[in-house]
Design a protein around this motif. Structure first.
Motif, PDB file in Angstrom:
ATOM      1  N   ASP A   1     -37.327   8.427  -8.942  1.00 33.52           N
ATOM      2  CA  ASP A   1     -37.776   7.785 -10.184  1.00 33.52           C
ATOM      3  C   ASP A   1     -36.563   7.590 -11.092  1.00 33.52           C
ATOM      4  O   ASP A   1     -35.906   8.549 -11.498  1.00 33.52           O
ATOM      5  CB  ASP A   1     -38.830   8.681 -10.873  1.00 33.52           C
ATOM      6  N   SER A   2     -36.268   6.331 -11.406  1.00 40.32           N
ATOM      7  CA  SER A   2     -35.059   6.038 -12.197  1.00 40.32           C
ATOM      8  C   SER A   2     -35.393   5.406 -13.545  1.00 40.32           C
ATOM      9  O   SER A   2     -34.532   4.777 -14.158  1.00 40.32           O
ATOM     10  CB  SER A   2     -34.156   5.108 -11.395  1.00 40.32           C
ATOM     11  N   LYS A   3     -36.634   5.569 -13.989  1.00 38.88           N
ATOM     12  CA  LYS A   3     -37.036   4.909 -15.242  1.00 38.88           C
ATOM     13  C   LYS A   3     -36.508   5.692 -16.453  1.00 38.88           C
ATOM     14  O   LYS A   3     -37.265   6.323 -17.185  1.00 38.88           O
ATOM     15  CB  LYS A   3     -38.560   4.786 -15.319  1.00 38.88           C
TER      16      LYS A   3
ATOM     17  N   ILE B   1     -25.654  -4.583  -6.363  1.00 36.46           N
ATOM     18  CA  ILE B   1     -26.264  -3.268  -6.119  1.00 36.46           C
ATOM     19  C   ILE B   1     -26.282  -2.960  -4.618  1.00 36.46           C
ATOM     20  O   ILE B   1     -26.100  -3.850  -3.787  1.00 36.46           O
ATOM     21  CB  ILE B   1     -27.711  -3.150  -6.682  1.00 36.46           C
ATOM     22  N   GLY B   2     -26.572  -1.681  -4.327  1.00 33.39           N
ATOM     23  CA  GLY B   2     -26.680  -1.248  -2.929  1.00 33.39           C
ATOM     24  C   GLY B   2     -28.110  -1.340  -2.426  1.00 33.39           C
ATOM     25  O   GLY B   2     -29.058  -1.416  -3.213  1.00 33.39           O
ATOM     26  N   LYS B   3     -28.237  -1.296  -1.104  1.00 36.83           N
ATOM     27  CA  LYS B   3     -29.559  -1.530  -0.508  1.00 36.83           C
ATOM     28  C   LYS B   3     -30.565  -0.406  -0.802  1.00 36.83           C
ATOM     29  O   LYS B   3     -31.760  -0.662  -0.862  1.00 36.83           O
ATOM     30  CB  LYS B   3     -29.410  -1.795   0.990  1.00 36.83           C
ATOM     31  N   ASN B   4     -30.097   0.831  -1.047  1.00 38.87           N
ATOM     32  CA  ASN B   4     -31.059   1.908  -1.362  1.00 38.87           C
ATOM     33  C   ASN B   4     -31.737   1.642  -2.704  1.00 38.87           C
ATOM     34  O   ASN B   4     -32.904   1.964  -2.892  1.00 38.87           O
ATOM     35  CB  ASN B   4     -30.370   3.272  -1.423  1.00 38.87           C
ATOM     36  N   THR B   5     -30.987   1.065  -3.635  1.00 36.23           N
ATOM     37  CA  THR B   5     -31.575   0.739  -4.937  1.00 36.23           C
ATOM     38  C   THR B   5     -32.637  -0.352  -4.781  1.00 36.23           C
ATOM     39  O   THR B   5     -33.680  -0.309  -5.432  1.00 36.23           O
ATOM     40  CB  THR B   5     -30.467   0.329  -5.942  1.00 36.23           C
TER      41      THR B   5
ATOM     42  N   LEU C   1     -21.764  -4.026 -11.920  1.00 40.58           N
ATOM     43  CA  LEU C   1     -22.134  -3.096 -10.853  1.00 40.58           C
ATOM     44  C   LEU C   1     -23.264  -2.217 -11.378  1.00 40.58           C
ATOM     45  O   LEU C   1     -23.060  -1.449 -12.316  1.00 40.58           O
ATOM     46  CB  LEU C   1     -20.885  -2.264 -10.551  1.00 40.58           C
ATOM     47  N   GLU C   2     -24.435  -2.340 -10.760  1.00 35.95           N
ATOM     48  CA  GLU C   2     -25.600  -1.589 -11.270  1.00 35.95           C
ATOM     49  C   GLU C   2     -26.069  -0.521 -10.288  1.00 35.95           C
ATOM     50  O   GLU C   2     -27.246  -0.181 -10.246  1.00 35.95           O
ATOM     51  CB  GLU C   2     -26.740  -2.556 -11.633  1.00 35.95           C
ATOM     52  N   GLY C   3     -25.148   0.007  -9.487  1.00 40.48           N
ATOM     53  CA  GLY C   3     -25.462   1.172  -8.666  1.00 40.48           C
ATOM     54  C   GLY C   3     -26.025   0.875  -7.304  1.00 40.48           C
ATOM     55  O   GLY C   3     -25.942  -0.241  -6.822  1.00 40.48           O
ATOM     56  N   GLY C   4     -26.602   1.958  -6.698  1.00 44.34           N
ATOM     57  CA  GLY C   4     -26.699   3.339  -7.126  1.00 44.34           C
ATOM     58  C   GLY C   4     -25.414   4.136  -6.952  1.00 44.34           C
ATOM     59  O   GLY C   4     -24.322   3.580  -6.886  1.00 44.34           O
ATOM     60  N   GLY C   5     -25.602   5.458  -6.851  1.00 38.46           N
ATOM     61  CA  GLY C   5     -24.472   6.375  -6.828  1.00 38.46           C
ATOM     62  C   GLY C   5     -23.521   6.170  -5.659  1.00 38.46           C
ATOM     63  O   GLY C   5     -22.301   6.337  -5.811  1.00 38.46           O
ATOM     64  N   THR C   6     -24.041   5.782  -4.515  1.00 36.99           N
ATOM     65  CA  THR C   6     -23.189   5.599  -3.318  1.00 36.99           C
ATOM     66  C   THR C   6     -22.268   4.393  -3.503  1.00 36.99           C
ATOM     67  O   THR C   6     -21.069   4.454  -3.234  1.00 36.99           O
ATOM     68  CB  THR C   6     -24.090   5.406  -2.065  1.00 36.99           C
TER      69      THR C   6
HETATM   70  N1  NAP Z   1     -30.296   4.938 -13.612  1.00 28.75           N
HETATM   71  C1  NAP Z   1     -29.652   3.892 -13.188  1.00 28.75           C
HETATM   72  O1  NAP Z   1     -28.957   3.217 -13.969  1.00 28.75           O
HETATM   73  C2  NAP Z   1     -29.727   3.492 -11.730  1.00 28.75           C
HETATM   74  C3  NAP Z   1     -29.111   2.298 -11.332  1.00 28.75           C
HETATM   75  C4  NAP Z   1     -29.146   1.974  -9.977  1.00 28.75           C
HETATM   76  C5  NAP Z   1     -29.770   2.789  -9.056  1.00 28.75           C
HETATM   77  N2  NAP Z   1     -30.379   3.929  -9.473  1.00 28.75           N
HETATM   78  C6  NAP Z   1     -31.002   4.815  -8.475  1.00 28.75           C
HETATM   79  O2  NAP Z   1     -30.063   5.167  -7.487  1.00 28.75           O
HETATM   80  C7  NAP Z   1     -30.738   5.463  -6.280  1.00 28.75           C
HETATM   81  C8  NAP Z   1     -30.047   4.804  -5.111  1.00 28.75           C
HETATM   82  O3  NAP Z   1     -28.714   5.242  -5.023  1.00 28.75           O
HETATM   83  P1  NAP Z   1     -28.045   5.572  -3.624  1.00 28.75           P
HETATM   84  O4  NAP Z   1     -26.751   6.224  -3.887  1.00 28.75           O
HETATM   85  O5  NAP Z   1     -29.032   6.277  -2.758  1.00 28.75           O
HETATM   86  O6  NAP Z   1     -27.868   4.157  -2.925  1.00 28.75           O
HETATM   87  P2  NAP Z   1     -27.185   2.751  -3.299  1.00 28.75           P
HETATM   88  O7  NAP Z   1     -25.826   3.001  -3.851  1.00 28.75           O
HETATM   89  O8  NAP Z   1     -28.144   1.933  -4.051  1.00 28.75           O
HETATM   90  O9  NAP Z   1     -27.066   2.083  -1.852  1.00 28.75           O
HETATM   91  C9  NAP Z   1     -26.269   2.699  -0.873  1.00 28.75           C
HETATM   92  C10 NAP Z   1     -26.342   1.927   0.424  1.00 28.75           C
HETATM   93  O10 NAP Z   1     -25.650   0.695   0.316  1.00 28.75           O
HETATM   94  C11 NAP Z   1     -25.218   0.303   1.597  1.00 28.75           C
HETATM   95  N3  NAP Z   1     -23.825  -0.132   1.599  1.00 28.75           N
HETATM   96  C12 NAP Z   1     -23.396  -1.320   2.060  1.00 28.75           C
HETATM   97  N4  NAP Z   1     -22.086  -1.400   1.990  1.00 28.75           N
HETATM   98  C13 NAP Z   1     -21.629  -0.254   1.497  1.00 28.75           C
HETATM   99  C14 NAP Z   1     -20.330   0.243   1.217  1.00 28.75           C
HETATM  100  N5  NAP Z   1     -19.219  -0.467   1.425  1.00 28.75           N
HETATM  101  N6  NAP Z   1     -20.223   1.471   0.712  1.00 28.75           N
HETATM  102  C15 NAP Z   1     -21.314   2.212   0.477  1.00 28.75           C
HETATM  103  N7  NAP Z   1     -22.595   1.791   0.717  1.00 28.75           N
HETATM  104  C16 NAP Z   1     -22.733   0.562   1.241  1.00 28.75           C
HETATM  105  C17 NAP Z   1     -25.348   1.531   2.511  1.00 28.75           C
HETATM  106  O11 NAP Z   1     -26.454   1.285   3.400  1.00 28.75           O
HETATM  107  P3  NAP Z   1     -26.118   0.565   4.795  1.00 28.75           P
HETATM  108  O12 NAP Z   1     -25.125   1.443   5.490  1.00 28.75           O
HETATM  109  O13 NAP Z   1     -27.434   0.476   5.498  1.00 28.75           O
HETATM  110  O14 NAP Z   1     -25.551  -0.760   4.453  1.00 28.75           O
HETATM  111  C18 NAP Z   1     -25.665   2.658   1.553  1.00 28.75           C
HETATM  112  O15 NAP Z   1     -26.488   3.631   2.103  1.00 28.75           O
HETATM  113  C19 NAP Z   1     -32.161   4.993  -6.450  1.00 28.75           C
HETATM  114  O16 NAP Z   1     -33.036   6.100  -6.621  1.00 28.75           O
HETATM  115  C20 NAP Z   1     -32.133   4.168  -7.712  1.00 28.75           C
HETATM  116  O17 NAP Z   1     -33.354   4.238  -8.421  1.00 28.75           O
HETATM  117  C21 NAP Z   1     -30.373   4.285 -10.785  1.00 28.75           C
END
Ligand code: NAP
Length: 218
Positions: free
Chosen positions: A26-28, A50-54, A148-153
């Motif tokens: 939950d990111s609200k 953004i990344g695909k998990n987001t 760049l709007e995330g996520g952490g990865t």
């Molecule tokens: N509060 C906020 O401002 C905010 C903003 C954004 C997101 N969020 C939250 O963040 C969470 C998601 O973050 P997350 O860290 O799990 O994932 P993420 O950063 O959204 O996505 C990571 C995925 O992106 C893909 N990717 C493609 N190319 C990449 C590269 N060069 N380097 C790294 N990753 C790459 C990878 O999957 P593949 O290997 O399959 O390509 C990786 O698993 C969610 O819960 C979301 O709600 C919060």
């Protein structure tokens, strides 16, 4: 031809303890006022990334709706092209320009699925998307600013490569905890404080109970 890379602005809403979502995703965190500020910023950039998990967790639209202005191009990093057909991003790709970035490891089936939508598909990198190559490719497309709007990865990937020029971090009045809750920056992290990007605090703005910090790279 002159080469330039886009300016990269990282924006995120964090809890006081530095999380961007709870352990269940939950990111609200954002207040209405902060969303208005974010959407004004969106309307001023050429692209949002953004990344695909987001996409999977939040199913965002990534458009400008809490303020007036044009929608930036949406860029999703998804090396295997697993984004769902039903995601709002693909479903609205008829109205808003969308780029899905994949690597060479994408399956034929997933590539074909993506080709059914009016999007641009960029294939960059063998197993992982090379973000430096991606940025020079976006530069050639005359994209000058990327939000760049995330996520952490994804945030770590850009910070590790020293690609982020500006940060807008909104500290929201929540404390989330949880060792599996995603932090502003995930990945391996730096082993020494000295390896962090060197930042200057440019501006702070209070929005009721939120604090917006604006940092620029020294
Ligand atoms: N509060 C906020 O401002 C905010 C903003 C954004 C997101 N969020 C939250 O963040 C969470 C998601 O973050 P997350 O860290 O799990 O994932 P993420 O950063 O959204 O996505 C990571 C995925 O992106 C893909 N990717 C493609 N190319 C990449 C590269 N060069 N380097 C790294 N990753 C790459 C990878 O999957 P593949 O290997 O399959 O390509 C990786 O698993 C969610 O819960 C979301 O709600 C919060």
């Amino acid at each position: 031809m002159e080469k330039f890379n886009p300016k990269i602005i990282l924006s995120a809403a964090i809890s006081i303890d530095g999380k961007i979502a709870t352990g269940s995703g939950d990111s609200k965190l954002s207040s209405k006022k902060d969303l208005i500020r974010l959407h004004q910023l969106r309307s001023q950039v050429d692209a949002i990334l953004i990344g695909k998990n987001t996409v999977n967790k939040d199913d965002p639209l990534l458009n400008v709706r809490y303020s007036r202005g044009r929608n930036p191009i949406r860029i999703i990093l998804d090396s295997r092209g697993t984004i769902s057909n039903k995601s709002k991003i693909l479903q609205t790709s008829y109205q808003i320009k969308t780029i899905i970035v994949v690597s060479k490891k994408i399956t034929k089936r997933n590539l074909q699925k993506l080709k059914n939508f009016p999007i641009e598909i960029l294939i960059i990198g063998k197993n992982q998307i090379n973000v430096k190559t991606l940025m020079s490719s976006l530069g050639k497309r005359k994209i000058k600013t990327v939000l760049l709007e995330g996520g952490g990865t994804i945030n770590w990937e850009f910070i590790k490569n020293n690609l982020v020029d500006e940060f807008f971090i909104t500290i929201t009045p929540f404390i989330l905890g949880g060792k599996n809750a995603i932090s502003l920056v995930q990945g391996k992290g730096f082993d020494k404080v000295t390896k962090s990007p060197k930042l200057r605090l440019n501006r702070i703005k209070r929005l009721e109970n939120d604090l917006v910090l604006h940092y620029t790279k020294l």
